[in-house]
Write a protein that holds these residues in place. Structure first.
Motif, PDB file in Angstrom:
ATOM      1  N   LYS A 100     -18.968  29.942   2.476  1.00 52.54           N
ATOM      2  CA  LYS A 100     -20.123  29.200   2.988  1.00 52.54           C
ATOM      3  C   LYS A 100     -21.449  29.887   2.645  1.00 52.54           C
ATOM      4  N   GLN A 160     -15.165  26.691  20.500  1.00 53.30           N
ATOM      5  CA  GLN A 160     -16.230  27.002  19.556  1.00 53.30           C
ATOM      6  C   GLN A 160     -17.552  27.295  20.253  1.00 53.30           C
ATOM      7  N   ALA A 170     -12.566  21.748  11.795  1.00 54.42           N
ATOM      8  CA  ALA A 170     -11.739  22.904  11.447  1.00 54.42           C
ATOM      9  C   ALA A 170     -12.599  23.986  10.840  1.00 54.42           C
ATOM     10  N   TYR A 209     -23.711  32.726  13.959  1.00 56.46           N
ATOM     11  CA  TYR A 209     -23.912  31.965  15.202  1.00 56.46           C
ATOM     12  C   TYR A 209     -22.605  31.354  15.706  1.00 56.46           C
ATOM     13  N   GLU A 239     -26.881  23.346   8.716  1.00 57.74           N
ATOM     14  CA  GLU A 239     -27.209  24.516   9.550  1.00 57.74           C
ATOM     15  C   GLU A 239     -28.694  24.854   9.384  1.00 57.74           C
ATOM     16  N   LYS A 295     -25.611  26.980  20.899  1.00 60.67           N
ATOM     17  CA  LYS A 295     -25.133  27.176  22.272  1.00 60.67           C
ATOM     18  C   LYS A 295     -24.497  28.549  22.433  1.00 60.67           C
ATOM     19  N   LEU A 321     -21.174  17.019   7.564  1.00 63.76           N
ATOM     20  CA  LEU A 321     -21.356  18.444   7.269  1.00 63.76           C
ATOM     21  C   LEU A 321     -22.774  18.832   7.664  1.00 63.76           C
ATOM     22  N   PHE A 322     -22.871  19.765   8.588  1.00 63.34           N
ATOM     23  CA  PHE A 322     -24.212  20.206   8.994  1.00 63.34           C
ATOM     24  C   PHE A 322     -24.729  21.217   7.984  1.00 63.34           C
ATOM     25  N   ARG A 376     -22.974  19.244  23.642  1.00 63.97           N
ATOM     26  CA  ARG A 376     -23.755  20.487  23.706  1.00 63.97           C
ATOM     27  C   ARG A 376     -24.933  20.273  24.654  1.00 63.97           C
TER      28      ARG A 376
END
Ligand code: SAM
Length: 472
Positions: free
Chosen positions: A217, A360, A141, A102, A201, A280, A198-199, A320
């Motif tokens: 990740k 991003q 980052a 994503y 996700e 997004k 830290l998401f 967003r």
């Protein structure tokens, strides 16, 4: 086996527990007595656990939904007042070795412009941010041990804190970088960071592995257990979040609250903030490729439920979201928003040509910081640039105590007014200045403790005379 205090990801975010929670929610969401009891618990400001909150999320009864909204608004007013803290993201580098499907930073994306700021470029970016009036940044980052090692991140933090341009200063640097080791978290803590963000996700392990097919990740457990390592490294303000649109939102919502309960149970302090980003459009990414997108109505309901479930946790909405969506969710519990954000590397000092983007994702709210400040004040919110808690050592449970003792009006409220006054003096348009001065006059009256009220008024007078950086 579900175990809230376990340090193993698959035990504190147990898939079985989430499935049972969703079944329990389906069974009980139509049960007026059960729903009434849950609402009553929330009314008593006791928060809600993941099972209770999931029942409310499953409710479709319009009357119940309105009660949730009203309660969220009331809790927001009681604990946070009308302050909204402002911040901006600062993208340091978009080099990344991960394969997140994503995110346009993924390794296989060959047409995104790869950039990494030098220390000189950081000075230019931060100067531009200071010239808008920002005092609080979130650095971002990609994950790349060669291009963006921890030493680079630490050097950037040092540079950011050292820049003093006119009356500008960055007083709090929050950090949103990939999951790392306890040793590295210790270094970030020593560098004086604010919140480590830290998401997750997605909390759904199988989907997580598919959405992060390659790179470090990919490791679900390492990512999910990152906040425990951060806290072990001494960071006691951590920020959670899921990227809504990737998995089923009810699953994510239960996982998010389970994560918060886990941190509270193990470390004695829950998350400092929760972010609610939605996927997004971005270079090489089409959000419609993810069929779990959530509507604005569901989004608002999630925000309200987070507010009533974890009343002491700040909630963050980024650019967003559009002005209209932000306007809708602000009263439901949001405490922090970003303003005038650029998601490109180097985008504050230099506008990027569209054909060589390093961004991003697309930003919906593209207003300037002054427009955002003006808009907030017209809705009777106090735009706050306050960073006092962290600088006074009121992190982790010490901030929660302030919140729980309802001392916000004697502490955060005057701090917000003083930082707003600095903004009005140094950066605001004439119109914002006019609205802001009147707002400050009105809001000073709300400080209950007369000594604090008088001192705040004196400090505000001193700010007009040129002094800066007062705080309670
Ligand atoms: N590389 C770090 C990591 O992996 O956590 C830093 C985070 S990245 C710069 C910030 C966040 O942006 C990600 O955690 C992700 O949730 C979000 N993001 C990525 N792609 C996005 C997209 N297309 N739309 C909205 N948010 C996105």
């Amino acid at each position: 086996m579900y175990q809230v205090t376990s340090l193993k990801a698959e035990e504190f975010i147990s898939d079985q527990e989430i499935r049972e929670t969703l079944a329990y929610a389906d069974e009980n969401c139509g049960n007026a007595e059960a729903v009434g009891k849950i609402l009553e618990k929330a009314r008593q400001r006791k928060g809600l656990n993941h099972r209770e909150a999931s029942v409310l999320l499953a409710c479709t009864d319009e009357e119940v939904i309105q009660q949730i909204y009203q309660l969220a608004e009331q809790i927001k007013k009681d604990y946070y007042g009308n302050r909204i803290v402002l911040f901006a993201p600062l993208y340091l580098s978009n080099y990344c070795v991960n394969g997140c499907v994503y995110c346009p930073y993924h390794l296989k994306n060959k047409h995104i412009a790869r950039k990494k700021l030098t220390q000189e470029e950081i000075v230019r970016e931060v100067t531009a941010l200071q010239d808008m009036g920002h005092k609080r940044l979130a650095i971002e980052a990609g994950e790349d041990p060669v291009n963006n090692p921890i030493e680079y991140i630490l050097e950037c933090i040092d540079t950011i804190y050292s820049i003093k341009h006119k009356n500008g200063a960055i007083r709090r640097v929050n950090v949103n970088i990939a999951a790392t080791t306890v040793e590295n978290y210790k270094k970030l803590h020593q560098a004086g960071i604010g919140t480590y963000i830290l998401f997750q996700e997605t909390y759904h392990k199988e989907s997580y592995e598919k959405l992060h097919p390659t790179g470090p990740k990919h490791d679900y457990a390492y990512h999910t257990e990152a906040m425990d390592r951060a806290m072990e490294g001494g960071i006691d303000d951590v920020g959670l979040g899921v990227l809504f649109g990737l998995e089923m939102y009810r699953y994510e919502f239960a996982g998010l609250l389970m994560h918060a309960e886990h941190l509270e149970a193990v470390h004695g302090v829950g998350p400092h903030t929760i972010s609610v980003p939605r996927v997004k459009h971005a270079d090489d990414i089409d959000p419609s490729a993810f069929d779990n997108g959530i509507s604005d109505d569901v989004f608002a309901k999630i925000c309200a439920l987070i507010r009533i479930s974890v009343p002491y946790t700040g909630m963050i909405i980024s650019t967003r979201e559009s002005q209209a969506v932000r306007e809708r969710v602000l009263p439901l519990g949001v405490s922090q928003i970003s303003g005038a954000s650029k998601t490109s590397v180097g985008g504050y000092a230099d506008e990027e040509p569209e054909e060589v983007t390093s961004a991003q994702f697309d930003v919906s709210d593209q207003r300037t910081l002054d427009e955002v400040v003006n808009w907030l004040m017209r809705m009777n919110y106090i735009p706050s640039f306050c960073t006092a808690c962290y600088r006074e050592g009121r992190t982790g449970d010490r901030f929660m105590t302030l919140c729980k003792n309802m001392q916000i009006l004697n502490c955060c409220h005057p701090n917000a007014l003083m930082t707003l006054k600095e903004y009005l003096e140094d950066y605001a348009s004439e119109d914002s200045k006019r609205i802001g001065m009147a707002l400050i006059e009105r809001e000073l009256e709300k400080i209950p403790n007369s000594k604090v009220r008088e001192t705040a008024a004196a400090y505000i007078h001193d700010i007009e005379g040129g002094k800066r950086d007062f705080r309670f």
